[in-house]
Design a protein around this motif. Structure first.
Motif, short mmCIF file in Angstrom:
data_model
loop_
_atom_site.label_atom_id
_atom_site.label_comp_id
_atom_site.label_asym_id
_atom_site.label_seq_id
_atom_site.Cartn_x
_atom_site.Cartn_y
_atom_site.Cartn_z
N LEU A 1 66.65 81.75 45.26
CA LEU A 1 65.75 82.43 46.19
C LEU A 1 64.66 83.15 45.39
O LEU A 1 64.95 84.05 44.59
N HIS A 2 63.43 82.74 45.63
CA HIS A 2 62.29 83.33 44.93
C HIS A 2 61.67 84.41 45.84
O HIS A 2 61.15 84.10 46.90
N VAL A 3 61.78 85.66 45.40
CA VAL A 3 61.23 86.76 46.19
C VAL A 3 59.81 87.05 45.67
O VAL A 3 59.62 87.33 44.49
N GLU A 4 58.87 86.95 46.60
CA GLU A 4 57.47 87.11 46.21
C GLU A 4 56.83 88.23 47.02
O GLU A 4 57.33 88.61 48.08
N GLY A 5 55.66 88.66 46.56
CA GLY A 5 54.90 89.67 47.30
C GLY A 5 54.08 90.50 46.34
O GLY A 5 54.39 90.57 45.15
N PRO A 6 53.05 91.16 46.85
CA PRO A 6 52.15 91.93 45.99
C PRO A 6 52.82 93.15 45.36
O PRO A 6 53.91 93.56 45.80
N ASN A 7 52.19 93.70 44.34
CA ASN A 7 52.71 94.90 43.69
C ASN A 7 52.97 96.00 44.73
O ASN A 7 52.14 96.24 45.61
N GLY A 8 54.13 96.61 44.60
CA GLY A 8 54.44 97.76 45.46
C GLY A 8 54.97 97.40 46.82
O GLY A 8 55.23 98.28 47.63
N VAL A 9 55.17 96.11 47.09
CA VAL A 9 55.60 95.72 48.43
C VAL A 9 57.09 96.04 48.67
O VAL A 9 57.53 96.17 49.80
N GLY A 10 57.85 96.11 47.56
CA GLY A 10 59.25 96.50 47.72
C GLY A 10 60.27 95.52 47.15
O GLY A 10 61.45 95.57 47.51
N LYS A 11 59.85 94.67 46.24
CA LYS A 11 60.78 93.67 45.67
C LYS A 11 61.90 94.37 44.88
O LYS A 11 63.08 94.09 45.08
N THR A 12 61.50 95.27 43.98
CA THR A 12 62.52 95.98 43.19
C THR A 12 63.40 96.83 44.10
O THR A 12 64.62 96.90 43.92
N SER A 13 62.77 97.44 45.11
CA SER A 13 63.57 98.25 46.05
C SER A 13 64.59 97.38 46.77
O SER A 13 65.74 97.79 46.97
N LEU B 1 78.63 89.59 40.04
CA LEU B 1 77.18 89.81 39.99
C LEU B 1 76.66 90.05 38.58
O LEU B 1 77.18 90.88 37.84
N LEU B 2 75.61 89.32 38.23
CA LEU B 2 74.84 89.63 37.01
C LEU B 2 73.48 90.12 37.47
O LEU B 2 72.74 89.39 38.15
N TYR B 3 73.14 91.35 37.11
CA TYR B 3 71.84 91.92 37.50
C TYR B 3 71.04 92.23 36.24
O TYR B 3 71.51 92.97 35.37
N LEU B 4 69.86 91.65 36.15
CA LEU B 4 68.96 92.00 35.06
C LEU B 4 67.73 92.64 35.68
O LEU B 4 66.95 91.97 36.38
N GLY B 5 67.58 93.93 35.46
CA GLY B 5 66.47 94.67 36.05
C GLY B 5 65.31 94.81 35.07
O GLY B 5 65.27 94.14 34.03
N HIS B 6 64.40 95.72 35.39
CA HIS B 6 63.23 95.91 34.53
C HIS B 6 63.61 96.43 33.14
O HIS B 6 63.04 96.03 32.15
N LYS B 7 64.59 97.33 33.11
CA LYS B 7 64.99 97.87 31.81
C LYS B 7 65.88 96.85 31.12
O LYS B 7 66.71 96.20 31.76
N ASP C 1 79.62 84.33 33.59
CA ASP C 1 80.31 83.40 34.49
C ASP C 1 80.27 83.91 35.93
O ASP C 1 81.05 83.50 36.77
N CYS C 2 79.33 84.83 36.20
CA CYS C 2 79.18 85.36 37.55
C CYS C 2 78.43 84.35 38.42
O CYS C 2 77.44 83.76 37.97
N PRO C 3 78.85 84.16 39.67
CA PRO C 3 78.14 83.21 40.52
C PRO C 3 76.77 83.70 40.99
O PRO C 3 75.87 82.89 41.21
N LEU C 4 76.62 85.02 41.13
CA LEU C 4 75.37 85.55 41.69
C LEU C 4 74.53 86.23 40.60
O LEU C 4 74.98 87.20 39.98
N TRP C 5 73.33 85.70 40.40
CA TRP C 5 72.41 86.31 39.43
C TRP C 5 71.24 86.92 40.19
O TRP C 5 70.61 86.23 41.02
N ILE C 6 70.96 88.18 39.93
CA ILE C 6 69.81 88.84 40.53
C ILE C 6 68.90 89.28 39.40
O ILE C 6 69.27 90.12 38.56
N LEU C 7 67.71 88.70 39.36
CA LEU C 7 66.83 88.83 38.19
C LEU C 7 65.48 89.38 38.62
O LEU C 7 64.72 88.71 39.33
#
Ligand code: ATP
Length: 212
Positions: free
Chosen positions: A30-42, A76-82, A147-153
């Motif tokens: 799933l590719h989440v798109e949208g302009p800066n500040g729209v709320g993707k990271t949120s 869950l594997l989550y790779l955030g901005h940091k 080996d996590c099934p869900l990756w959130i990047l």
């Protein structure tokens, strides 16, 4: 399967998105798109349980994530901005640390993985001394050990050059083909097969809507 039902996210009394529903099944990117500040990271912070929705629910395998946190995080594997790297440790040491902590059963050579992400010759340099793109590559190398099934990047391609993007895209495809799930935000096009690809476009914030 991950299921989001009627999510509403409010920041500083401003509605970022309202009534957002979607599902993600094994084998989907799933590719989440949208302009800066729209709320993707949120949105991603809601999905990984770092904050709570103003309204709506998130289900993992039909359980609300707030009730099954421990098992959800094991999937869950989550790779955030940091980057989450330890700057005083080398690339090798960072990966060995991650592997021993999270995936001791994944048999993978850390040296080979660093070569795969284009860091051959930089394995033993403290991460603080690597370039921004090289540091990002070390952070992303952790995907190979997961080996996590869900990756959130969240914007994994920041500071990554074209060849690096290609390597990561190939890994995402392989993960989805093995019935994994990926949620990714990026401002660039994602070159993955249509059969695996879903798109979620977040629109402009609802400026006139305020929640208290
Ligand atoms: N903890 C917070 N407190 C207050 N406002 C916040 C908080 N987190 C995010 N916001 C606000 O919410 C809005 C959305 O931010 P977010 O980081 O989710 O956007 P984004 O779509 O990921 O943006 P970008 O593409 O620039 O990374 C921004 O206006 C931001 O200022």
């Amino acid at each position: 399967m991950l299921e989001c039902k009627n999510l509403t996210c409010v920041r500083e009394q401003r509605v970022l998105f309202d009534n957002l529903s979607f599902t993600l099944s094994p084998g989907e990117i799933l590719h989440v798109e949208g302009p800066n500040g729209v709320g993707k990271t949120s949105l991603f912070r809601l999905l990984v349980g770092l904050s709570s929705p103003y309204a709506g629910d998130i289900y993992w395998l039909q359980n609300n994530i707030s009730t099954v946190r421990e098992s959800y995080y094991q999937h869950l594997l989550y790779l955030g901005h940091k980057s989450g790297l330890k700057p005083e440790l080398t690339a090798i040491e960072n990966l060995q640390y991650f592997q021993s902590l999270h995936n001791p059963n994944v048999e993978l050579d850390v040296w080979e993985t660093l070569t795969l992400v284009g860091l051959a010759g930089y394995e033993t340099i403290p991460v603080a001394q690597l370039s921004a793109g090289q540091q990002r590559r070390v952070a992303l190398a952790r995907m190979w050990f997961s080996d996590c099934p869900l990756w959130i990047l969240d914007e994994p391609f920041t500071a990554i050059d074209k060849s690096g993007v290609k390597v990561i895209e190939n890994l995402l495809v392989k993960h989805a083909e093995n019935n994994g799930m990926v949620i990714i935000s990026t401002h660039q096009d994602l070159n993955v097969p249509d059969t695996l690809y879903k798109r979620l476009m977040l629109e402009k914030p609802i400026a006139e809507a305020f929640y208290v």
